[in-house]
Design a protein around this motif. Structure first.
Motif, PDB file in Angstrom:
ATOM      1  N   LYS A 259       0.838  -1.205   0.000  1.00  0.00           N
ATOM      2  CA  LYS A 259       0.000   0.000   0.000  1.00  0.00           C
ATOM      3  C   LYS A 259       0.866   1.246   0.000  1.00  0.00           C
ATOM      4  O   LYS A 259       1.956   1.259   0.560  1.00  0.00           O
ATOM      5  CB  LYS A 259      -0.909   0.004   1.231  1.00  0.00           C
ATOM      6  CG  LYS A 259      -1.976  -1.053   1.179  1.00  0.00           C
ATOM      7  CD  LYS A 259      -2.914  -0.918   2.348  1.00  0.00           C
ATOM      8  CE  LYS A 259      -4.018  -1.948   2.234  1.00  0.00           C
ATOM      9  NZ  LYS A 259      -4.981  -1.821   3.303  1.00  0.00           N
TER      10      LYS A 259
ATOM     11  N   ALA B  63       2.563   2.583  -2.295  1.00  0.00           N
ATOM     12  CA  ALA B  63       3.848   2.432  -2.985  1.00  0.00           C
ATOM     13  C   ALA B  63       3.592   2.237  -4.473  1.00  0.00           C
ATOM     14  O   ALA B  63       2.637   1.592  -4.868  1.00  0.00           O
ATOM     15  CB  ALA B  63       4.608   1.229  -2.427  1.00  0.00           C
ATOM     16  N   TRP B  64       4.461   2.788  -5.295  1.00  0.00           N
ATOM     17  CA  TRP B  64       4.365   2.631  -6.735  1.00  0.00           C
ATOM     18  C   TRP B  64       4.989   1.309  -7.145  1.00  0.00           C
ATOM     19  O   TRP B  64       6.002   0.889  -6.587  1.00  0.00           O
ATOM     20  CB  TRP B  64       5.105   3.759  -7.449  1.00  0.00           C
ATOM     21  CG  TRP B  64       4.422   5.082  -7.345  1.00  0.00           C
ATOM     22  CD1 TRP B  64       4.686   6.080  -6.459  1.00  0.00           C
ATOM     23  CD2 TRP B  64       3.350   5.540  -8.161  1.00  0.00           C
ATOM     24  NE1 TRP B  64       3.850   7.135  -6.679  1.00  0.00           N
ATOM     25  CE2 TRP B  64       3.013   6.829  -7.721  1.00  0.00           C
ATOM     26  CE3 TRP B  64       2.638   4.994  -9.217  1.00  0.00           C
ATOM     27  CZ2 TRP B  64       2.002   7.582  -8.303  1.00  0.00           C
ATOM     28  CZ3 TRP B  64       1.637   5.743  -9.795  1.00  0.00           C
ATOM     29  CH2 TRP B  64       1.328   7.018  -9.340  1.00  0.00           C
ATOM     30  N   THR B  65       4.391   0.670  -8.155  1.00  0.00           N
ATOM     31  CA  THR B  65       4.940  -0.548  -8.736  1.00  0.00           C
ATOM     32  C   THR B  65       5.033  -0.343 -10.238  1.00  0.00           C
ATOM     33  O   THR B  65       4.043   0.024 -10.875  1.00  0.00           O
ATOM     34  CB  THR B  65       4.025  -1.768  -8.455  1.00  0.00           C
ATOM     35  OG1 THR B  65       3.903  -1.921  -7.049  1.00  0.00           O
ATOM     36  CG2 THR B  65       4.597  -3.030  -9.062  1.00  0.00           C
ATOM     37  N   ARG B  66       6.205  -0.583 -10.786  1.00  0.00           N
ATOM     38  CA  ARG B  66       6.381  -0.432 -12.230  1.00  0.00           C
ATOM     39  C   ARG B  66       5.894  -1.695 -12.929  1.00  0.00           C
ATOM     40  O   ARG B  66       6.266  -2.800 -12.565  1.00  0.00           O
ATOM     41  CB  ARG B  66       7.841  -0.201 -12.585  1.00  0.00           C
ATOM     42  CG  ARG B  66       8.050  -0.036 -14.073  1.00  0.00           C
ATOM     43  CD  ARG B  66       9.488   0.223 -14.399  1.00  0.00           C
ATOM     44  NE  ARG B  66       9.618   0.347 -15.842  1.00  0.00           N
ATOM     45  CZ  ARG B  66      10.754   0.515 -16.446  1.00  0.00           C
ATOM     46  NH1 ARG B  66      11.866   0.580 -15.752  1.00  0.00           N
ATOM     47  NH2 ARG B  66      10.803   0.617 -17.762  1.00  0.00           N
ATOM     48  N   LEU B  67       5.057  -1.523 -13.947  1.00  0.00           N
ATOM     49  CA  LEU B  67       4.585  -2.633 -14.760  1.00  0.00           C
ATOM     50  C   LEU B  67       5.420  -2.644 -16.032  1.00  0.00           C
ATOM     51  O   LEU B  67       5.432  -1.671 -16.786  1.00  0.00           O
ATOM     52  CB  LEU B  67       3.102  -2.477 -15.087  1.00  0.00           C
ATOM     53  CG  LEU B  67       2.176  -2.394 -13.873  1.00  0.00           C
ATOM     54  CD1 LEU B  67       0.737  -2.212 -14.324  1.00  0.00           C
ATOM     55  CD2 LEU B  67       2.312  -3.628 -13.005  1.00  0.00           C
ATOM     56  N   ASN B  68       6.126  -3.708 -16.269  1.00  0.00           N
ATOM     57  CA  ASN B  68       7.027  -3.800 -17.410  1.00  0.00           C
ATOM     58  C   ASN B  68       6.287  -4.212 -18.669  1.00  0.00           C
ATOM     59  O   ASN B  68       6.267  -5.381 -19.038  1.00  0.00           O
ATOM     60  CB  ASN B  68       8.175  -4.760 -17.105  1.00  0.00           C
ATOM     61  CG  ASN B  68       9.129  -4.174 -16.097  1.00  0.00           C
ATOM     62  OD1 ASN B  68       9.487  -3.001 -16.188  1.00  0.00           O
ATOM     63  ND2 ASN B  68       9.521  -4.956 -15.123  1.00  0.00           N
TER      64      ASN B  68
ATOM     65  N   ARG C  33       1.366  -8.348 -14.780  1.00  0.00           N
ATOM     66  CA  ARG C  33       2.654  -9.042 -14.617  1.00  0.00           C
ATOM     67  C   ARG C  33       3.289  -9.366 -15.960  1.00  0.00           C
ATOM     68  O   ARG C  33       4.496  -9.214 -16.136  1.00  0.00           O
ATOM     69  CB  ARG C  33       2.480 -10.303 -13.763  1.00  0.00           C
ATOM     70  CG  ARG C  33       2.285  -9.991 -12.282  1.00  0.00           C
ATOM     71  CD  ARG C  33       2.290 -11.238 -11.414  1.00  0.00           C
ATOM     72  NE  ARG C  33       1.171 -12.139 -11.671  1.00  0.00           N
ATOM     73  CZ  ARG C  33      -0.065 -11.971 -11.219  1.00  0.00           C
ATOM     74  NH1 ARG C  33      -0.348 -10.939 -10.479  1.00  0.00           N
ATOM     75  NH2 ARG C  33      -1.013 -12.842 -11.500  1.00  0.00           N
TER      76      ARG C  33
END
Length: 105
Positions: free
Chosen positions: A2, A4-9, A56
């Motif tokens: 929560k 937090a940024w998550t990079r999607l490749n 993903r």
């Protein structure tokens, strides 16, 4: 995590770029995501991508490059993608190639 940024490749195009202009989520299947992209200074080879696992992994659903003779180049230079909430159809608006509909199947 929560807050937090998550990079999607997403997939890279033929110039090594990860262009993204628009994202759409299928409301009937929230793990199905679409990304529309336009490079503007060149025709990106990855104008529409789809993920079936929440971001993903990604696959291109665009026509192959180079385009076979007589094939349609649906979704090229997509700057806006939307999913019809009842049918699941993907709609792509492009910079100068019109509006396209893609039916998942």
């Amino acid at each position: 995590a929560k807050n937090a940024w998550t990079r999607l490749n997403t997939l890279v195009d033929s110039y090594g770029a990860r262009n993204a202009r628009s994202v759409a989520v299928d409301p009937r299947r929230p793990s199905t995501l679409y990304v529309g992209s336009a490079a503007n200074v060149y025709a990106t080879s990855m104008p529409v991508q789809r993920s079936l696992d929440g971001g993903r992994t990604w696959t291109s659903i665009a026509a192959p490059t180079p385009l076979p003779v007589g094939a349609l180049d649906g979704g090229r230079e997509s700057f806006c993608v939307r999913v019809h909430p009842k049918t699941g159809e993907l709609w792509a608006v492009t910079s100068c190639y019109g509006i396209w509909k893609w039916i998942p199947g």
